[in-house]
Enzyme design. Structure first.
Site, short mmCIF file in Angstrom:
data_model
loop_
_atom_site.label_atom_id
_atom_site.label_comp_id
_atom_site.label_asym_id
_atom_site.label_seq_id
_atom_site.Cartn_x
_atom_site.Cartn_y
_atom_site.Cartn_z
N TYR A 170 0.85 -1.19 0.00
CA TYR A 170 0.00 0.00 0.00
C TYR A 170 0.89 1.24 0.00
O TYR A 170 2.05 1.21 0.40
CB TYR A 170 -0.90 0.04 1.25
CG TYR A 170 -0.21 0.69 2.42
CD1 TYR A 170 -0.40 2.04 2.68
CD2 TYR A 170 0.68 0.00 3.20
CE1 TYR A 170 0.29 2.67 3.72
CE2 TYR A 170 1.37 0.61 4.24
CZ TYR A 170 1.17 1.94 4.49
OH TYR A 170 1.84 2.57 5.49
N ASN A 191 2.78 -7.36 5.68
CA ASN A 191 4.05 -6.76 5.22
C ASN A 191 4.77 -5.99 6.33
O ASN A 191 5.90 -5.56 6.13
CB ASN A 191 3.81 -5.84 4.02
CG ASN A 191 4.17 -6.51 2.71
OD1 ASN A 191 4.82 -7.55 2.69
ND2 ASN A 191 3.75 -5.90 1.61
N TYR A 192 4.10 -5.79 7.47
CA TYR A 192 4.80 -5.21 8.63
C TYR A 192 5.17 -6.38 9.56
O TYR A 192 4.70 -6.48 10.68
CB TYR A 192 3.92 -4.19 9.35
CG TYR A 192 3.79 -2.86 8.63
CD1 TYR A 192 4.46 -2.62 7.44
CD2 TYR A 192 3.01 -1.83 9.16
CE1 TYR A 192 4.34 -1.39 6.79
CE2 TYR A 192 2.90 -0.61 8.52
CZ TYR A 192 3.57 -0.40 7.33
OH TYR A 192 3.45 0.82 6.70
N ARG A 193 6.00 -7.23 9.06
CA ARG A 193 6.36 -8.48 9.75
C ARG A 193 6.69 -8.23 11.21
O ARG A 193 7.49 -7.36 11.54
CB ARG A 193 7.58 -9.08 9.08
CG ARG A 193 8.11 -10.31 9.77
CD ARG A 193 7.66 -11.57 9.18
NE ARG A 193 7.89 -11.58 7.76
CZ ARG A 193 7.17 -12.31 6.91
NH1 ARG A 193 6.20 -13.07 7.35
NH2 ARG A 193 7.44 -12.28 5.61
#
Ligand SMILES: Cc1cc2nc3c(=O)[nH]c(=O)nc-3n(C[C@H](O)[C@H](O)[C@H](O)COP(=O)(O)OP(=O)(O)OC[C@H]3O[C@@H](n4cnc5c(N)ncnc54)[C@H](O)[C@@H]3O)c2cc1C
Ligand SMILES: *[C@@H]1O[C@H](CO)[C@@H](O)[C@H](O)[C@H]1NC(C)=O
Ligand SMILES: *[C@@H]1O[C@H](CO)[C@@H](O)[C@H](O)[C@H]1NC(C)=O
Length: 534
Positions: free
Chosen positions: A192, A472-474
């Site tokens: 995003y 995606n924000y591991r």
């Protein structure tokens, strides 16, 4: 009684360590030879093999490993190191790297841009692992006539934006704001950026893909079928295979866009600004994206920054916000009108006079220690709530909160259209961020402790059952799979936070395409089947 026993066990452990060290060294050596042999025997250009394999004794090994290791936490000499790094030059070499690594039973980690917040593309819990680095796959082929681009997995987002700009000033692509982020991880995990309210996620624009599966086959959309094509648009690539490229549809961008940044401290009524932001940002004109960055300043106050992109001119956004967001006090003088591609550079916050060429520079990145976490907010936080949050942030001292508004296009796309489940009903996403420059365990313990305390403190204000997070924000705090076990239950813990009700379909796809669970990592999609009850 206790002392001699522990002394004895120390001696035994030292002996064991010694033996297993030399065992490891010799087995590493033979694994290396076996792997090299395999690659040389099977690839169609065996003479190229010596140019794509970096062993630990190679003088370039360290620099290749570090080239896209973006978090200093995983760069230290004590961090687990790969047995080999393979940098394939073509698809056939990717296929054979997968097959040869599998045949020697070594874990393969896939790396594109190396931005994983927990470094899982270049470190591992496994005793030995190989990195397949997609560095050489940087081609971005833009076809303006058909408004599509074929993007190789190793390209950076900056390269994508630049290559589009070279062909057209009125096309763009909705993806992340950091230009060095890699396509392989970013798009496979959702993706995003500041056009999310107008155009949704990167995955909402993917129309084809090419990947290598655990059997070394190359699959395109048609060959992989609907389920797998669905899964690699948000479920992460690394559970399913190696993404070679994505084909995406470009989006139109106006010739002129507007950016601005407004800062307010608590003394300048920042709390009221944030409250009004909450009412406006997720609901306003979908051409407007207003990110909110909140940081503690000198253990005394909070600085709130509103960073915005408007897909239109300055007059229009000033009029719009004069009506909807009067507390911001936006004046035309602080708005900057520019081309969309220049807004990409503005958002990158390089602050060093960088020009467009910086978008092509993959090393334009300052590596520091960091830890991130994420949350979703579905109901507005009250004024009392924010006052408590500010107090906690000031007390902790270093944790930064970033709110990214949703709404607009995100509300129109079905929950299960892609694996990414955070659509209608989410007002905004919270990113927690702490960064530091100090080396050592003490600093790490302190700063990671801070961000965990902040996250715990936010529990009453964010989504529950499950508490959701952006894949995606591991964040390995929300659950990990232990090495050597294909534990379905462990996988459900983090999997349901990242994917919520879409997890079930991901598990089915994973079980069908990779039943032996070769493509395993700390937070991969679990398989059903023989190991289900581990
Ligand atoms: C500074 C910074 C800014 C960021 N900004 C944004 C943002 O604006 N928006 C956003 O959505 N996210 C953002 N992110 C998060 C980013 O999207 C993810 O970290 C993403 O996974 C990075 O992709 P990568 O290829 O660079 O990472 P890598 O570390 O190379 O890979 C990440 C994961 O994907 C897997 N993977 C990588 N390549 C492939 C491949 N070819 N095939 C299969 N699996 C693969 C890896 O094995 C790993 O599990 C940001 C991250 C950083 C560090
Ligand atoms: C290091 O590895 C590269 C790539 O495989 C190769 O070209 C180079 O010759 C190696 N150098 C040494 C000193 O082994
Ligand atoms: C803050 O709000 C108060 C009360 O609404 C107002 O009187 C004051 O002028 C505001 N301060 C600033 C700096 O805007």
């Amino acid at each position: 009684m206790e002392k001699p026993v522990s002394l004895l066990s120390t001696v035994v452990i030292v002996l064991l360590l010694h033996v297993s060290d030399s065992l490891a060294a010799s087995s590493a050596h033979s694994l290396f030879d076996t792997f090299l042999n395999c690659l040389q025997t099977h690839t169609n250009q065996p003479n190229q093999v010596p140019n794509i394999v970096f062993s630990q004794t190679n003088t370039s090994y360290d620099s290749v490993l570090k080239a896209s290791a973006r978090n200093a936490r995983f760069n230290s000499p004590s961090a687990p190191k790969p047995l080999l790094i393979i940098t394939p030059l073509n698809e056939n070499q990717v296929q054979n790297t997968v097959l040869c690594a599998k045949s020697i039973g070594v874990q393969l980690k896939i790396r594109s841009g190396g931005h994983d917040f927990e470094g899982i593309s270049y470190v591992s819990q496994a005793s030995s692992f190989i990195i397949l680095d997609m560095f050489h796959f940087q081609n971005v082929n833009v076809d303006v006539q058909n408004e599509i681009a074929v993007i190789e997995a190793g390209a950076s987002l900056g390269q994508v934006y630049y290559r589009i700009y070279e062909k057209s000033k009125v096309h763009g692509f909705p993806a992340g704001v950091c230009p060095t982020v890699g396509v392989g991880g970013h798009i496979s995990g959702g993706g995003y950026g500041n056009m999310i309210r107008k155009h949704g996620l990167s995955v909402d624009h993917v129309i084809d893909a090419k990947m290598v599966d655990a059997n070394g086959r190359i699959l395109d959309r048609e060959a992989m079928g609907d389920d797998l094509f669905w899964a690699i648009r948000g479920g992460g690539g690394a559970s399913f295979g190696v993404i070679l490229s994505y084909t995406v549809k470009l989006v139109p961008v106006p010739e002129t866009v507007t950016v601005f940044q407004v800062d307010k401290s608590l003394e300048q009524n920042a709390t009221d600004v944030v409250l009004q932001w909450q009412q406006v940002a997720p609901h306003t004109d979908e051409r407007l994206f207003m990110r909110l960055v909140m940081q503690p300043v000198k253990k005394r106050t909070i600085r709130v920054s509103v960073m915005a992109l408007f897909l239109g001119g300055a007059d229009e956004v000033v009029t719009l916000l004069g009506k909807e967001f009067p507390l911001l006090g936006l004046k035309k003088e602080i708005c900057h009108e520019m081309r969309w591609i220049d807004s990409v550079v503005w958002w990158a916050s390089y602050n060093d006079g960088s020009t467009l060429n910086a978008l092509l520079d993959r090393s334009h990145y300052r590596v520091h220690y960091n830890k991130k976490k994420s949350d979703y907010v579905e109901t507005p936080i009250s004024k009392d709530g924010f006052n408590l949050i500010w107090k906690k942030m000031i007390e902790l001292g270093r944790v930064v909160l970033i709110f990214n508004p949703y709404g607009g296009r995100m509300n129109e796309i079905a929950y299960d259209a892609t694996p990414f489940p955070h659509r209608a009903g989410n007002l905004y996403k919270v990113q927690y961020s702490v960064t530091w420059e100090e080396a050592g365990d003490g600093a790490e313990k302190n700063f990671i402790g801070q961000i965990r305390m902040m996250y715990n403190y936010m529990t009453p204000f964010v989504s529950k059952n499950p508490r959701r997070a952006y894949f995606n924000y591991r964040d390995l705090d929300i659950g990990v799979k232990m090495h050597g076990k294909d534990s379905y239950q462990d996988g459900v813990v983090y999997g349901s936070k990242y994917f919520n009700r879409n997890l079930e379909r991901l598990v089915k796809v994973k079980s069908a395409i990779d039943p032996e669970n070769y493509f395993w990592n700390e937070q991969s999609i679990p398989t059903l089947g023989r190991n289900k009850n581990n």
